[in-house]
Write a protein that holds these residues in place. Structure first.
Motif, PDB file in Angstrom:
ATOM      1  N   ALA A 283       0.816  -1.224   0.000  1.00 27.95           N
ATOM      2  CA  ALA A 283       0.000   0.000   0.000  1.00 27.95           C
ATOM      3  C   ALA A 283       0.843   1.265   0.000  1.00 27.95           C
ATOM      4  N   LYS A 284       2.126   1.145   0.300  1.00 31.66           N
ATOM      5  CA  LYS A 284       3.010   2.315   0.277  1.00 31.66           C
ATOM      6  C   LYS A 284       3.399   2.728  -1.136  1.00 31.66           C
ATOM      7  N   GLN A 285       3.104   1.880  -2.115  1.00 33.19           N
ATOM      8  CA  GLN A 285       3.548   2.116  -3.480  1.00 33.19           C
ATOM      9  C   GLN A 285       2.429   2.727  -4.329  1.00 33.19           C
ATOM     10  N   LYS A 286       2.801   3.697  -5.132  1.00 34.47           N
ATOM     11  CA  LYS A 286       1.831   4.297  -6.055  1.00 34.47           C
ATOM     12  C   LYS A 286       1.312   3.228  -7.004  1.00 34.47           C
ATOM     13  N   GLY A 287       0.022   3.241  -7.250  1.00 29.25           N
ATOM     14  CA  GLY A 287      -0.577   2.239  -8.118  1.00 29.25           C
ATOM     15  C   GLY A 287      -1.195   1.086  -7.365  1.00 29.25           C
ATOM     16  N   PHE A 288      -1.103   1.089  -6.035  1.00 29.65           N
ATOM     17  CA  PHE A 288      -1.749   0.055  -5.234  1.00 29.65           C
ATOM     18  C   PHE A 288      -3.237   0.002  -5.550  1.00 29.65           C
ATOM     19  N   ARG A 289      -3.769  -1.211  -5.579  1.00 29.75           N
ATOM     20  CA  ARG A 289      -5.194  -1.397  -5.812  1.00 29.75           C
ATOM     21  C   ARG A 289      -5.833  -2.099  -4.615  1.00 29.75           C
ATOM     22  N   ALA A 290      -7.032  -1.681  -4.279  1.00 24.20           N
ATOM     23  CA  ALA A 290      -7.740  -2.234  -3.126  1.00 24.20           C
ATOM     24  C   ALA A 290      -7.891  -3.746  -3.240  1.00 24.20           C
ATOM     25  N   VAL A 291      -7.900  -4.394  -2.067  1.00 27.05           N
ATOM     26  CA  VAL A 291      -7.945  -5.856  -2.020  1.00 27.05           C
ATOM     27  C   VAL A 291      -9.197  -6.307  -1.266  1.00 27.05           C
ATOM     28  N   PRO A 292     -10.174  -6.911  -1.952  1.00 22.55           N
ATOM     29  CA  PRO A 292     -11.315  -7.500  -1.230  1.00 22.55           C
ATOM     30  C   PRO A 292     -10.817  -8.648  -0.362  1.00 22.55           C
ATOM     31  N   LEU A 293     -11.290  -8.715   0.889  1.00 23.09           N
ATOM     32  CA  LEU A 293     -10.798  -9.721   1.817  1.00 23.09           C
ATOM     33  C   LEU A 293     -11.644 -10.987   1.843  1.00 23.09           C
ATOM     34  N   GLY A 294     -12.797 -10.973   1.180  1.00 26.10           N
ATOM     35  CA  GLY A 294     -13.617 -12.169   1.154  1.00 26.10           C
ATOM     36  C   GLY A 294     -14.265 -12.482   2.489  1.00 26.10           C
ATOM     37  N   LEU A 295     -14.349 -11.487   3.363  1.00 25.57           N
ATOM     38  CA  LEU A 295     -14.960 -11.630   4.670  1.00 25.57           C
ATOM     39  C   LEU A 295     -16.052 -10.581   4.842  1.00 25.57           C
ATOM     40  N   LYS A 296     -16.953 -10.829   5.775  1.00 31.59           N
ATOM     41  CA  LYS A 296     -18.052  -9.903   6.003  1.00 31.59           C
ATOM     42  C   LYS A 296     -18.065  -9.452   7.467  1.00 31.59           C
ATOM     43  N   ALA A 297     -18.296  -8.160   7.677  1.00 28.67           N
ATOM     44  CA  ALA A 297     -18.304  -7.578   9.019  1.00 28.67           C
ATOM     45  C   ALA A 297     -19.713  -7.159   9.410  1.00 28.67           C
ATOM     46  N   SER A 298     -19.994  -7.313  10.697  1.00 31.86           N
ATOM     47  CA  SER A 298     -21.280  -6.865  11.242  1.00 31.86           C
ATOM     48  C   SER A 298     -21.021  -6.145  12.553  1.00 31.86           C
ATOM     49  N   MET A 299     -21.788  -5.100  12.807  1.00 30.89           N
ATOM     50  CA  MET A 299     -21.719  -4.375  14.076  1.00 30.89           C
ATOM     51  C   MET A 299     -23.034  -3.664  14.299  1.00 30.89           C
ATOM     52  N   SER A 300     -23.343  -3.402  15.559  1.00 30.88           N
ATOM     53  CA  SER A 300     -24.594  -2.701  15.857  1.00 30.88           C
ATOM     54  C   SER A 300     -24.498  -2.026  17.212  1.00 30.88           C
ATOM     55  N   PHE A 301     -25.233  -0.908  17.346  1.00 28.44           N
ATOM     56  CA  PHE A 301     -25.345  -0.209  18.626  1.00 28.44           C
ATOM     57  C   PHE A 301     -26.526   0.755  18.544  1.00 28.44           C
ATOM     58  N   ASP A 302     -26.995   1.155  19.703  1.00 28.89           N
ATOM     59  CA  ASP A 302     -28.062   2.150  19.790  1.00 28.89           C
ATOM     60  C   ASP A 302     -27.451   3.516  20.055  1.00 28.89           C
ATOM     61  N   ASN A 303     -28.194   4.570  19.746  1.00 29.58           N
ATOM     62  CA  ASN A 303     -27.694   5.931  19.921  1.00 29.58           C
ATOM     63  C   ASN A 303     -28.671   6.771  20.731  1.00 29.58           C
ATOM     64  N   THR A 304     -28.171   7.371  21.807  1.00 33.44           N
ATOM     65  CA  THR A 304     -28.936   8.383  22.529  1.00 33.44           C
ATOM     66  C   THR A 304     -28.568   9.743  21.951  1.00 33.44           C
ATOM     67  N   ILE A 305     -29.570  10.512  21.569  1.00 34.00           N
ATOM     68  CA  ILE A 305     -29.351  11.752  20.825  1.00 34.00           C
ATOM     69  C   ILE A 305     -29.846  12.952  21.624  1.00 34.00           C
ATOM     70  N   GLU A 306     -28.982  13.959  21.719  1.00 36.25           N
ATOM     71  CA  GLU A 306     -29.347  15.197  22.416  1.00 36.25           C
ATOM     72  C   GLU A 306     -28.925  16.385  21.558  1.00 36.25           C
ATOM     73  N   ARG A 307     -29.855  17.266  21.267  1.00 40.18           N
ATOM     74  CA  ARG A 307     -29.550  18.440  20.461  1.00 40.18           C
ATOM     75  C   ARG A 307     -29.326  19.651  21.364  1.00 40.18           C
ATOM     76  N   GLY A 308     -28.440  20.543  20.929  1.00 41.60           N
ATOM     77  CA  GLY A 308     -28.121  21.724  21.722  1.00 41.60           C
ATOM     78  C   GLY A 308     -27.723  22.894  20.836  1.00 41.60           C
ATOM     79  N   ARG A 309     -27.184  23.929  21.474  1.00 42.00           N
ATOM     80  CA  ARG A 309     -26.818  25.143  20.742  1.00 42.00           C
ATOM     81  C   ARG A 309     -25.723  25.868  21.513  1.00 42.00           C
ATOM     82  N   SER A 310     -24.771  26.408  20.780  1.00 39.67           N
ATOM     83  CA  SER A 310     -23.787  27.318  21.353  1.00 39.67           C
ATOM     84  C   SER A 310     -23.647  28.488  20.382  1.00 39.67           C
TER      85      SER A 310
END
Length: 565
Positions: A283-310
């Motif tokens: 990846a340090k060399q110019k001309g590098f091409r992306a490499v599919p890894l043949g694996l799948k990732a999963s992740m999940s989480f909930d979000n608490t959201i609070e809006r404000g102002r400054s």
């Protein structure tokens, strides 16, 4: 002073034709072409002391945004701006509302990576961290294809595109931290070698992954190129995250982004039949091409959201000849508010140096410019909020500019004007990035200063303070300060003062104003800022970024679109 600023940063873009068209309209500042001689200013020590003393007093409770202390802080700055002769800077108002959103992830599931009949699971906090810029109650990524995209860089001016030939829609990018040439001792590489460019910053990598249509982005943490340990990543990415609100609630960003420990990445690559070290070298060399890894990732989480102002506080001194051209001065007014108590029980992080001193410098500069009379260009003084939360006040202004960025000539950011002796030297954070350096070198001769190299250029200090919000949108900005080679005591005294501040005061209740402070060094630094800004405001020059700089293309594009800056 530079001893303070350097240590704070350690803790914390086929456009060739447009470029050529615009470059012919941009005047580089030279001593013999449009850069006037600026007389030494009258900087008030009393103003500096009074403003620092007041803003860092316990009565202001550490200047926490969206606390009762914000009203008091904003009112004080407005009063001082009025007394300094400034006009309201936002269409008749002194303030610009900065809407914020705070997102706190909860119920974070492990990161799972599956393929080849095997599933690996990684723990939140100790092995990976993740969050989302999107304002949504739930974040879910299910079986997203992992693609190794090297350093995740798309730099047209360098002919470098790690995403060439790959469709990232629905996929998760696995990205290396820093630039491809970070291991070099000097700055001769395509990405300035040891000196980090914006392409090396994690913020850029997440932004570019989103531009490429990726669903997720995971940066591989490695302590040396990151310049900090996993403990910093973990503490920064777990807990509440504050952002500026956007019209689309950031739905143009990745669904989730995060970091993985290097051993986690090694395990993932091994499961994919790949070797992380070998692919990292490729990846340090110019001309590098992306490499599919043949694996799948999963992740999940909930979000608490609070809006404000400054609020940002903005004043202007209109120009006498070219009032629709602007020079910008910025300093953040916020600090940490109430914080962990010290051994005496003091729980107010007063932020005298960080950054009551910068706001005091803004006020003193406004006064000095009033005494000198209006400059030819308009001068804008912005005390911005939420720097400590991730440069949010300056980011909101730059994304929603009160004055057009393609009519903003350049600017000076002030993040810490500490006490102590005057210095013999000046330090440029980020190195020689733009034509502003030519102006600086004129001022160096006027003030009898010499340049000292930036300490730890590999840490990317230029990208960690408020000027960066404007720089990444093309506006050349100074991030300079007097250095650590003190006239009284030399480098030993200057460096000792910096170490003492970092160890005993930075982001602690002990960052308090002292009547015994020697303000001669602070006065020298504010004089430096005055000369730099006033010279821009009195000239006809339109500084640009150096050829090949990562921000040159966007400035050239803006110039061409507006008919020339």
């Amino acid at each position: 002073m530079a001893w303070y600023r350097n240590r704070k940063s350690a803790l914390l873009l086929p456009l060739v034709g447009l470029a050529a068209a615009c470059a012919s309209t941009v005047q580089r500042p030279r001593a013999d072409d449009g850069i006037p001689v600026v007389a030494a200013p009258q900087i008030s020590e009393n103003t500096l002391r009074d403003a620092i003393r007041t803003l860092s007093s316990d009565a202001f409770e550490g200047r926490g945004p969206a606390t009762p202390a914000e009203d008091k802080t904003v009112a004080y700055i407005i009063d001082r701006f009025k007394a300094a002769g400034l006009k309201p800077g936002n269409k008749g108002s002194w303030t610009q509302d900065v809407p914020t959103v705070t997102i706190t992830a909860g119920n974070v599931a492990p990161l799972t990576v599956s393929g080849g009949g095997k599933t690996m699971s990684f723990k939140y906090g100790s092995e990976f961290v993740a969050g989302s810029y999107r304002v949504t109650p739930q974040t879910r990524i299910n079986a997203s294809d992992l693609v190794f995209v090297g350093y995740g860089i798309n730099a047209p001016e360098l002919g470098w595109n790690d995403y060439a030939g790959v469709d990232m829609k629905g996929k998760t990018a696995v990205i290396l931290v820093n630039d491809p040439d970070y291991e070099m001792a000097g700055e001769d590489g395509p990405f300035r070698g040891r000196r980090m460019t914006y392409y090396g910053r994690w913020t850029y990598k997440f932004e570019e992954a989103a531009r490429q249509g990726a669903t997720g982005a995971l940066i591989v943490h490695d302590t040396f190129p990151a310049a900090y340990g996993w403990n910093v990543v973990n503490s920064s990415w777990t807990g509440a995250q504050k952002y500026t609100q956007t019209a689309n609630d950031a739905m143009d960003q990745t669904v989730a982004n995060g970091w993985i420990q290097k051993p986690v990445a090694e395990a993932i690559f091994k499961a994919a039949g790949q070797d992380l070290a070998a692919l990292s070298a490729a990846a340090k060399q110019k001309g590098f091409r992306a490499v599919p890894l043949g694996l799948k990732a999963s992740m999940s989480f909930d979000n608490t959201i609070e809006r404000g102002r400054s609020r940002n506080v903005i004043g202007i001194q209109p120009g006498s000849k070219r009032p629709d051209e602007y020079v910008l001065y910025t300093a953040h007014w916020d600090h940490l508010g109430r914080c962990a108590p010290d051994k005496t029980g003091d729980d107010i992080c007063n932020g005298a140096v960080d950054n009551a001193s910068g706001v005091a410098a803004l006020i003193a500069l406004a006064e000095a410019n009033k005494r000198a009379g209006p400059a030819e260009r308009s001068q804008v003084f912005a005390a911005v909020t939420l720097e400590e939360s991730g440069l949010l006040g300056s980011e909101f202004y730059a994304a929603n500019p009160v004055y057009p960025l393609n009519r903003t000539v350049g600017g000076v950011n002030m993040d810490g004007v500490g006490p102590g002796s005057p210095a013999r030297d000046v330090t440029i954070t980020g190195g020689d990035k733009s034509d502003l350096t030519d102006t600086l070198r004129i001022v160096e001769k006027q003030m009898g200063l010499v340049e000292s190299p930036e300490s730890h250029p590999e840490r990317g200090g230029y990208y960690r303070s408020d000027h960066f919000s404007f720089a990444k949108r093309g506006v050349p900005m100074f991030d300079v300060g007097t250095g650590s080679d003190w006239i009284r005591g030399g480098k030993t005294a200057g460096e000792a003062a910096g170490e003492d501040y970092t160890r005993n005061r930075y982001h602690q209740p002990a960052d308090e104003y002292q009547e015994s402070w020697d303000m001669s060094g602070a006065l020298q630094q504010v004089e430096l800022y005055y000369r730099l800004g006033r010279m821009l405001a009195m000239s006809k020059a339109w500084p640009n970024w150096r050829a090949g700089d990562e921000f040159r293309a966007i400035r050239d594009k803006d110039c061409a679109a507006s008919g020339g800056c």
